[in-house]
Design a protein around this motif. Structure first.
Motif, PDB file in Angstrom:
ATOM      1  N   GLU A  11       0.824  -1.212   0.000  1.00 45.45           N
ATOM      2  CA  GLU A  11       0.000   0.000   0.000  1.00 45.45           C
ATOM      3  C   GLU A  11       0.853   1.254   0.000  1.00 45.45           C
ATOM      4  OE1 GLU A  11      -2.883  -0.020   3.079  1.00 45.45           O
ATOM      5  OE2 GLU A  11      -3.852  -1.860   2.392  1.00 45.45           O
ATOM      6  N   ALA A  12       2.120   1.129   0.414  1.00 43.58           N
ATOM      7  CA  ALA A  12       3.109   2.219   0.372  1.00 43.58           C
ATOM      8  C   ALA A  12       2.695   3.446   1.169  1.00 43.58           C
ATOM      9  CB  ALA A  12       3.401   2.596  -1.085  1.00 43.58           C
ATOM     10  N   ARG A  13       1.937   3.237   2.226  1.00 46.15           N
ATOM     11  CA  ARG A  13       1.615   4.363   3.113  1.00 46.15           C
ATOM     12  C   ARG A  13       2.605   4.428   4.279  1.00 46.15           C
ATOM     13  NH1 ARG A  13      -3.447   6.253   1.595  1.00 46.15           N
ATOM     14  NH2 ARG A  13      -4.658   4.764   0.339  1.00 46.15           N
ATOM     15  N   PHE A  14       3.171   3.309   4.655  1.00 39.58           N
ATOM     16  CA  PHE A  14       4.218   3.197   5.679  1.00 39.58           C
ATOM     17  C   PHE A  14       3.855   3.911   6.982  1.00 39.58           C
ATOM     18  CE2 PHE A  14       6.389   3.082   1.491  1.00 39.58           C
ATOM     19  CZ  PHE A  14       6.850   1.785   1.542  1.00 39.58           C
ATOM     20  N   PRO A  15       2.712   3.581   7.581  1.00 33.83           N
ATOM     21  CA  PRO A  15       2.306   4.292   8.803  1.00 33.83           C
ATOM     22  C   PRO A  15       3.220   4.043   9.993  1.00 33.83           C
ATOM     23  CG  PRO A  15       0.868   2.408   8.394  1.00 33.83           C
ATOM     24  CD  PRO A  15       1.742   2.551   7.193  1.00 33.83           C
ATOM     25  N   ARG A  16       3.805   2.841  10.080  1.00 36.39           N
ATOM     26  CA  ARG A  16       4.697   2.540  11.210  1.00 36.39           C
ATOM     27  C   ARG A  16       6.154   2.737  10.835  1.00 36.39           C
ATOM     28  NH1 ARG A  16       3.058  -3.483  12.337  1.00 36.39           N
ATOM     29  NH2 ARG A  16       2.937  -3.399  10.056  1.00 36.39           N
ATOM     30  N   LEU A  17       6.538   2.343   9.645  1.00 40.97           N
ATOM     31  CA  LEU A  17       7.942   2.369   9.256  1.00 40.97           C
ATOM     32  C   LEU A  17       8.525   3.775   9.297  1.00 40.97           C
ATOM     33  CD1 LEU A  17      10.447   0.923   8.150  1.00 40.97           C
ATOM     34  CD2 LEU A  17       9.524   1.228   5.845  1.00 40.97           C
ATOM     35  N   ARG A  18       7.763   4.762   8.841  1.00 43.31           N
ATOM     36  CA  ARG A  18       8.309   6.124   8.750  1.00 43.31           C
ATOM     37  C   ARG A  18       8.705   6.676  10.112  1.00 43.31           C
ATOM     38  NH1 ARG A  18       2.508   8.366   6.690  1.00 43.31           N
ATOM     39  NH2 ARG A  18       1.489   8.648   8.709  1.00 43.31           N
TER      40      ARG A  18
END
Length: 358
Positions: A176-183
């Motif tokens: 999904e490339a939203r990266f809510p946790r990774l960022r």
């Protein structure tokens, strides 16, 4: 009914594998500590002077003087990892004494070892299914160098655990490339080691590419987005903190060990020109599971691991529809890590300490 049974079997297998991993780690840590106490006459200790430097930074943090080596001294960035001294501080806050401070450092190593083992299982399952899970765990637990590194009192368990979790978050969130946790997690990676800051920037580039791909799909995320600047903020964080504390973006330890801080231009130039040779040796070290007797690779390791790396590269791109997670980002992180790990002048010390975390 059959589907429910199918879902349970892998979870039970993973539980059994996890319990086996904990038992194996307990046994190996017990052996290590037993031998250590035979050497030291019954006392707990740590193998490196840098381990005790970290404990000193932790002690002065507990006394209310962060970022100095001793109270009253000028600010210094000699603690390479920003987070590790704070994790070592609790025994000093409670005035438990030197032995408990060492024991706490060893306990953090054990916790990191267990958590990393479970994360390796998760990573292996994402990249290769059940057999990938087993293989990743076996290779991880089978390395005596990693056992030494995690129990050295250095920041290796912090950096390695956070890095494995980072790879997992990327694989889980890339579609999904939203990266809510990774960022946000990348700030922990950057604060664990300077190499983690560099890899945060590399992952930031990968996240940009993934967001651009996903934004083209109907209902996809917006591109560009201000949230995509967070990985680069994480990458800059430790260098900005170093600059604020000491007036230099390089930490004190980097100034002592990095070729980029070498004052003699001719020496620096020669080292940088010879860097491809160092990169090649580091790659050989990884392919040989960090075993390079007299600088020579071990064929039985390098042939099999080299073949595995080539197969991984092949199947990362083919077929287009794959039952496993897309791990191509590792092909970007690996050369970046090799490049950064080559910067210390004495890069091969202490069982390849600078390479252990990655």
């Amino acid at each position: 009914m059959i589907e429910a049974v199918k879902k349970r079997i892998p979870s039970r297998a993973a539980l059994a594998l996890g319990l086996g991993a904990v038992a194996f780690i307990t046994y190996q840590v017990g052996r290590l500590l037993s031998v250590e106490r035979m050497i030291t006459g019954g006392e707990l200790s740590l193998p490196l002077d840098d381990s005790f430097i970290y404990l000193q930074y932790a002690r002065v943090i507990a006394e209310g003087h962060p970022f100095v080596y001793s109270p009253g001294n000028a600010p210094t960035t000699g603690a390479t990892s920003l987070l590790w001294p704070f994790l070592l501080a609790p025994p000093h806050l409670l005035n438990l004494g030197p032995s408990m401070a060492i024991a706490w450092a060893l306990a953090l190593g054990v916790v990191g070892l267990v958590v990393s083992a479970f994360l390796m299982m998760r990573l292996g399952r994402l990249l290769g299914g059940a057999w990938g899970m087993v293989l990743c765990l076996a290779l991880f637990l089978g390395s005596p160098y990693l056992l030494w590194g995690y129990m050295s009192g250095m920041e290796i368990p912090l950096y390695a655990t956070v890095l494995i979790a980072t790879a997992i978050l990327y694989l889980e969130e890339r579609r999904e490339a939203r990266f809510p946790r990774l960022r946000w997690w990348l700030f922990a990676l950057a604060a664990s080691r300077p190499e983690g800051a560099v890899l945060s920037g590399v992952l930031g580039i990968a996240m940009l590419l993934e967001r651009r791909r996903a934004s083209r799909a109907p209902g996809g995320p917006r591109f560009p987005s201000a949230s995509l600047l967070l990985p680069f903020a994480a990458a800059a964080l430790p260098f900005l903190i170093n600059w604020a504390i000491s007036g230099s973006i390089e930490s004190t330890s980097s100034q002592a060990k990095s070729i980029l801080a070498e004052p003699h231009l001719d020496v620096r130039h020669k080292f940088l020109v010879d860097s491809p040779k160092v990169w090649f040796v580091i790659v050989k070290a990884y392919l040989s599971f960090l075993q390079l007797p007299e600088g020579a690779a071990v064929p039985r390791f390098t042939v099999t691991s080299g073949a595995a790396l080539l197969l991984f590269a092949l199947f990362a791109f083919l077929p287009r529809r794959r039952p496993w997670a897309d791990g191509r980002v590792l092909l970007l992180l690996f050369p970046a890590a090799v490049l950064v790990n080559s910067l210390p002048v004495a890069w091969s010390v202490h069982f390849y300490r600078y390479q252990l975390g990655f």
